[in-house]
Design a protein around this motif. Structure first.
Motif, PDB file in Angstrom:
ATOM      1  N   GLU A  15       0.834  -1.202   0.000  1.00 49.10           N
ATOM      2  CA  GLU A  15       0.000   0.000   0.000  1.00 49.10           C
ATOM      3  C   GLU A  15       0.869   1.252   0.000  1.00 49.10           C
ATOM      4  O   GLU A  15       0.564   2.233  -0.690  1.00 49.10           O
ATOM      5  CB  GLU A  15      -0.930   0.003   1.206  1.00 49.10           C
ATOM      6  N   MET A  16       1.962   1.230   0.742  1.00 50.37           N
ATOM      7  CA  MET A  16       2.875   2.370   0.760  1.00 50.37           C
ATOM      8  C   MET A  16       3.543   2.566  -0.595  1.00 50.37           C
ATOM      9  O   MET A  16       3.697   3.703  -1.075  1.00 50.37           O
ATOM     10  CB  MET A  16       3.944   2.172   1.839  1.00 50.37           C
ATOM     11  N   ARG A  17       3.936   1.467  -1.209  1.00 52.10           N
ATOM     12  CA  ARG A  17       4.574   1.562  -2.530  1.00 52.10           C
ATOM     13  C   ARG A  17       3.607   2.134  -3.568  1.00 52.10           C
ATOM     14  O   ARG A  17       3.981   2.965  -4.397  1.00 52.10           O
ATOM     15  CB  ARG A  17       5.088   0.181  -2.969  1.00 52.10           C
ATOM     16  N   ARG A  18       2.355   1.684  -3.509  1.00 50.98           N
ATOM     17  CA  ARG A  18       1.355   2.229  -4.444  1.00 50.98           C
ATOM     18  C   ARG A  18       1.117   3.708  -4.172  1.00 50.98           C
ATOM     19  O   ARG A  18       0.984   4.507  -5.106  1.00 50.98           O
ATOM     20  CB  ARG A  18       0.036   1.460  -4.316  1.00 50.98           C
ATOM     21  N   ALA A  19       1.055   4.060  -2.907  1.00 53.63           N
ATOM     22  CA  ALA A  19       0.823   5.465  -2.554  1.00 53.63           C
ATOM     23  C   ALA A  19       1.945   6.349  -3.078  1.00 53.63           C
ATOM     24  O   ALA A  19       1.697   7.461  -3.577  1.00 53.63           O
ATOM     25  CB  ALA A  19       0.698   5.601  -1.038  1.00 53.63           C
ATOM     26  N   GLU A  24       0.227  12.647  -5.573  1.00 56.28           N
ATOM     27  CA  GLU A  24       0.173  13.966  -6.195  1.00 56.28           C
ATOM     28  C   GLU A  24       1.251  14.826  -5.552  1.00 56.28           C
ATOM     29  O   GLU A  24       1.344  14.898  -4.325  1.00 56.28           O
ATOM     30  CB  GLU A  24      -1.207  14.592  -5.970  1.00 56.28           C
ATOM     31  N   VAL A  25       2.085  15.457  -6.368  1.00 51.83           N
ATOM     32  CA  VAL A  25       3.243  16.149  -5.808  1.00 51.83           C
ATOM     33  C   VAL A  25       3.329  17.592  -6.302  1.00 51.83           C
ATOM     34  O   VAL A  25       2.684  17.987  -7.268  1.00 51.83           O
ATOM     35  CB  VAL A  25       4.567  15.412  -6.157  1.00 51.83           C
ATOM     36  N   GLY A  26       4.160  18.351  -5.592  1.00 53.13           N
ATOM     37  CA  GLY A  26       4.471  19.729  -5.953  1.00 53.13           C
ATOM     38  C   GLY A  26       5.750  20.108  -5.240  1.00 53.13           C
ATOM     39  O   GLY A  26       6.347  19.287  -4.538  1.00 53.13           O
ATOM     40  N   ASP A  27       6.180  21.330  -5.391  1.00 54.37           N
ATOM     41  CA  ASP A  27       7.421  21.785  -4.760  1.00 54.37           C
ATOM     42  C   ASP A  27       7.147  22.168  -3.313  1.00 54.37           C
ATOM     43  O   ASP A  27       6.502  23.180  -3.033  1.00 54.37           O
ATOM     44  CB  ASP A  27       7.981  22.989  -5.535  1.00 54.37           C
ATOM     45  N   ASP A  28       7.666  21.359  -2.388  1.00 52.33           N
ATOM     46  CA  ASP A  28       7.353  21.591  -0.977  1.00 52.33           C
ATOM     47  C   ASP A  28       8.011  22.850  -0.424  1.00 52.33           C
ATOM     48  O   ASP A  28       7.487  23.466   0.508  1.00 52.33           O
ATOM     49  CB  ASP A  28       7.775  20.375  -0.142  1.00 52.33           C
ATOM     50  N   VAL A  29       9.163  23.249  -0.958  1.00 53.57           N
ATOM     51  CA  VAL A  29       9.804  24.474  -0.489  1.00 53.57           C
ATOM     52  C   VAL A  29       8.906  25.681  -0.777  1.00 53.57           C
ATOM     53  O   VAL A  29       8.873  26.646  -0.012  1.00 53.57           O
ATOM     54  CB  VAL A  29      11.204  24.649  -1.111  1.00 53.57           C
ATOM     55  N   TYR A  30       8.160  25.602  -1.869  1.00 58.51           N
ATOM     56  CA  TYR A  30       7.173  26.641  -2.170  1.00 58.51           C
ATOM     57  C   TYR A  30       5.837  26.388  -1.454  1.00 58.51           C
ATOM     58  O   TYR A  30       4.883  27.152  -1.640  1.00 58.51           O
ATOM     59  CB  TYR A  30       6.921  26.715  -3.678  1.00 58.51           C
ATOM     60  N   GLY A  31       5.757  25.314  -0.672  1.00 61.71           N
ATOM     61  CA  GLY A  31       4.513  24.994   0.026  1.00 61.71           C
ATOM     62  C   GLY A  31       3.440  24.458  -0.884  1.00 61.71           C
ATOM     63  O   GLY A  31       2.240  24.644  -0.616  1.00 61.71           O
ATOM     64  N   GLU A  32       3.859  23.782  -1.982  1.00 57.13           N
ATOM     65  CA  GLU A  32       2.905  23.386  -3.012  1.00 57.13           C
ATOM     66  C   GLU A  32       2.733  21.882  -3.169  1.00 57.13           C
ATOM     67  O   GLU A  32       2.145  21.442  -4.158  1.00 57.13           O
ATOM     68  CB  GLU A  32       3.335  23.987  -4.363  1.00 57.13           C
ATOM     69  N   ASP A  33       3.259  21.100  -2.218  1.00 61.05           N
ATOM     70  CA  ASP A  33       3.091  19.650  -2.340  1.00 61.05           C
ATOM     71  C   ASP A  33       1.849  19.231  -1.558  1.00 61.05           C
ATOM     72  O   ASP A  33       1.851  19.232  -0.325  1.00 61.05           O
ATOM     73  CB  ASP A  33       4.322  18.911  -1.813  1.00 61.05           C
ATOM     74  N   ARG A 231      11.880  18.958  -2.464  1.00 59.92           N
ATOM     75  CA  ARG A 231      11.008  19.429  -3.546  1.00 59.92           C
ATOM     76  C   ARG A 231       9.752  18.552  -3.654  1.00 59.92           C
ATOM     77  O   ARG A 231       8.854  18.638  -2.848  1.00 59.92           O
ATOM     78  CB  ARG A 231      11.817  19.477  -4.849  1.00 59.92           C
ATOM     79  N   GLN A 232       9.693  17.643  -4.613  1.00 62.46           N
ATOM     80  CA  GLN A 232       8.477  16.829  -4.788  1.00 62.46           C
ATOM     81  C   GLN A 232       8.457  15.702  -3.746  1.00 62.46           C
ATOM     82  O   GLN A 232       8.466  14.512  -4.054  1.00 62.46           O
ATOM     83  CB  GLN A 232       8.401  16.273  -6.211  1.00 62.46           C
ATOM     84  N   VAL A 233       8.400  16.107  -2.490  1.00 59.84           N
ATOM     85  CA  VAL A 233       8.577  15.184  -1.376  1.00 59.84           C
ATOM     86  C   VAL A 233       7.337  14.330  -1.112  1.00 59.84           C
ATOM     87  O   VAL A 233       7.366  13.410  -0.311  1.00 59.84           O
ATOM     88  CB  VAL A 233       8.995  15.973  -0.120  1.00 59.84           C
ATOM     89  N   GLY A 234       6.267  14.623  -1.829  1.00 58.03           N
ATOM     90  CA  GLY A 234       5.074  13.793  -1.695  1.00 58.03           C
ATOM     91  C   GLY A 234       5.325  12.333  -1.995  1.00 58.03           C
ATOM     92  O   GLY A 234       4.614  11.457  -1.492  1.00 58.03           O
ATOM     93  N   LEU A 235       6.355  12.039  -2.792  1.00 53.61           N
ATOM     94  CA  LEU A 235       6.691  10.650  -3.106  1.00 53.61           C
ATOM     95  C   LEU A 235       7.063   9.862  -1.856  1.00 53.61           C
ATOM     96  O   LEU A 235       6.820   8.655  -1.780  1.00 53.61           O
ATOM     97  CB  LEU A 235       7.845  10.595  -4.107  1.00 53.61           C
ATOM     98  N   VAL A 236       7.690  10.535  -0.868  1.00 51.27           N
ATOM     99  CA  VAL A 236       8.016   9.843   0.385  1.00 51.27           C
ATOM    100  C   VAL A 236       7.032  10.187   1.499  1.00 51.27           C
ATOM    101  O   VAL A 236       6.915   9.437   2.477  1.00 51.27           O
ATOM    102  CB  VAL A 236       9.458  10.138   0.842  1.00 51.27           C
ATOM    103  N   ALA A 237       6.325  11.291   1.362  1.00 52.42           N
ATOM    104  CA  ALA A 237       5.306  11.630   2.353  1.00 52.42           C
ATOM    105  C   ALA A 237       4.085  10.722   2.227  1.00 52.42           C
ATOM    106  O   ALA A 237       3.420  10.429   3.232  1.00 52.42           O
ATOM    107  CB  ALA A 237       4.885  13.087   2.198  1.00 52.42           C
ATOM    108  N   ALA A 238       3.792  10.266   1.021  1.00 53.44           N
ATOM    109  CA  ALA A 238       2.620   9.416   0.809  1.00 53.44           C
ATOM    110  C   ALA A 238       2.717   8.102   1.589  1.00 53.44           C
ATOM    111  O   ALA A 238       1.752   7.713   2.269  1.00 53.44           O
ATOM    112  CB  ALA A 238       2.421   9.152  -0.679  1.00 53.44           C
ATOM    113  N   PRO A 239       3.856   7.391   1.545  1.00 57.44           N
ATOM    114  CA  PRO A 239       3.971   6.208   2.413  1.00 57.44           C
ATOM    115  C   PRO A 239       3.881   6.565   3.891  1.00 57.44           C
ATOM    116  O   PRO A 239       3.337   5.792   4.692  1.00 57.44           O
ATOM    117  CB  PRO A 239       5.356   5.653   2.061  1.00 57.44           C
ATOM    118  N   GLY A 240       4.408   7.739   4.263  1.00 56.37           N
ATOM    119  CA  GLY A 240       4.315   8.183   5.645  1.00 56.37           C
ATOM    120  C   GLY A 240       2.879   8.399   6.081  1.00 56.37           C
ATOM    121  O   GLY A 240       2.506   8.108   7.225  1.00 56.37           O
TER     122      GLY A 240
END
Length: 339
Positions: A15-19, A24-33, A231-240
């Motif tokens: 489930e974490m791998r699929r997530a 959905e990602v964006g630039d987290d430094v800009y507060g957009e993820d 930056r596009q940190v949603g890739l690792v935040a999603a499993p979290g």
């Protein structure tokens, strides 16, 4: 190999791998993820704080907290065997420029009377006490639960003396689900808290620090200074996010495995379990076998079991999601048959 070295060795679930793949990602430094934003809001609500910040690790979370709360020349109070003091490479001195004043606890709990006595008075010879740090569960105390009552007493002292309190809650959910108490009974007694997503919860990376809006805004800049502005940190935040929302209650399974392991080790000739085994950590003293910890670990490794040294004759076993009860039973059989 049956790996009981640490709950940090867990692999992400499907489930974490699929997530991660679908995040959905964006630039987290800009507060957009959007995925990070969702994780931080979920964590803040759960922990009862105004805001939260995703960081790469528990150590980074603790160091960001120390840097945000203190200024160079301050002194911080913490338990003598705490993770921040024992396992974080002297970072509070190297990065924050603060010195540590340690207090010997019992099963990870500091005596509030000793804590108050250690708070510096106003004197030009003394550093100012800038922060009090608690750890729950307490790693080197064998995953011991620091009671909400102890935390409340120390937090009350902090308020009395205008000193913030930070919790290194890397395994805080283990304390919650082993004690049967509500998470807020623990997190209400601090100004800031750090939780790991990558230990018992099983995420591949990441931790959360939570506090009020002012603290988190300042902490975000310290995270950036430490190279943690991703930056596009949603890739690792999603499993979290999966870990935080779906993996908490199953921690009781790890605690049950640890009890089985404790009972087996305690029955083995020449081995003594030295901790009370509140959660998912068992610490065994093997000196009665006439061996060092390294020798005992090598012997276990030959039989397909991995553990870690915790002292000259101490060995730590940590249960987690990737070791099943069937494997714990297999470990128990091997232990019972040791010469």
């Amino acid at each position: 190999m049956i790996d009981l070295r640490s709950d940090t060795v867990t692999k992400p679930t499907e489930e974490m791998r699929r997530a991660a793949f679908e995040a959905e990602v964006g630039d987290d430094v800009y507060g957009e993820d959007p995925t990070v934003i969702k994780l931080e809001r979920e964590a803040a609500t759960l922990l009862g704080k105004e805001a939260a910040l995703f960081v790469t690790s528990g150590t980074q979370g603790n160091q960001v907290a120390v840097l945000t709360h203190t200024r160079p020349g301050n002194e911080i109070l913490l338990e003598a065997n705490s993770h921040i003091f024992y396992y974080e490479s002297g970072a509070v001195a190297a990065l924050a420029g603060v010195q540590t004043r340690t207090i010997q606890g019992i099963n990870g709990e500091m005596d509030p009377i000793e804590v108050e006595a250690a708070i510096r008075t106003e004197d030009q010879h003394f550093p100012e006490t800038g922060l009090i740090c608690l750890e729950n569960t307490h790693n080197r105390a064998g995953g011991a639960i620091v009671s909400p009552e102890n935390m409340k007493a120390i937090y009350t002292l902090g308020k009395k003396h205008s000193i913030p309190v930070h919790i290194d809650g890397a395994r805080l959910f283990n304390a919650v689900y082993a004690s049967g108490r509500d998470i807020r009974e623990f997190t209400d007694h601090c100004d800031t808290v750090q939780i790991c997503l990558s230990k018992g919860l099983g995420a591949p990376i990441g931790s959360i620090i939570a506090g009020d809006h002012t603290f988190i805004n300042r902490a975000r800049k310290w995270r950036k200074r430490l190279g943690g502005g991703l930056r596009q940190v949603g890739l690792v935040a999603a499993p979290g996010l999966v870990a935080l929302t779906t993996m908490r209650e199953r921690l009781v399974e790890d605690h049950e495995k640890a009890i089985v392991l404790k009972e087996t080790l305690q029955a083995c000739k020449g081995i003594e379990v030295i901790n009370q085994v509140d959660t998912n950590i068992v610490v065994a003293d093997v000196k009665g076998r006439g061996e060092t910890a390294d020798q005992f670990i090598d012997e276990l490794k030959e039989k397909g079991i991995q553990a870690v040294t915790f002292g000259p004759t101490l060995v730590r076993f940590t249960t987690h999601y990737d070791v099943t009860m069937e494997e714990i039973n297999k470990v128990s059989e091997i232990l019972r048959n040791l010469s």
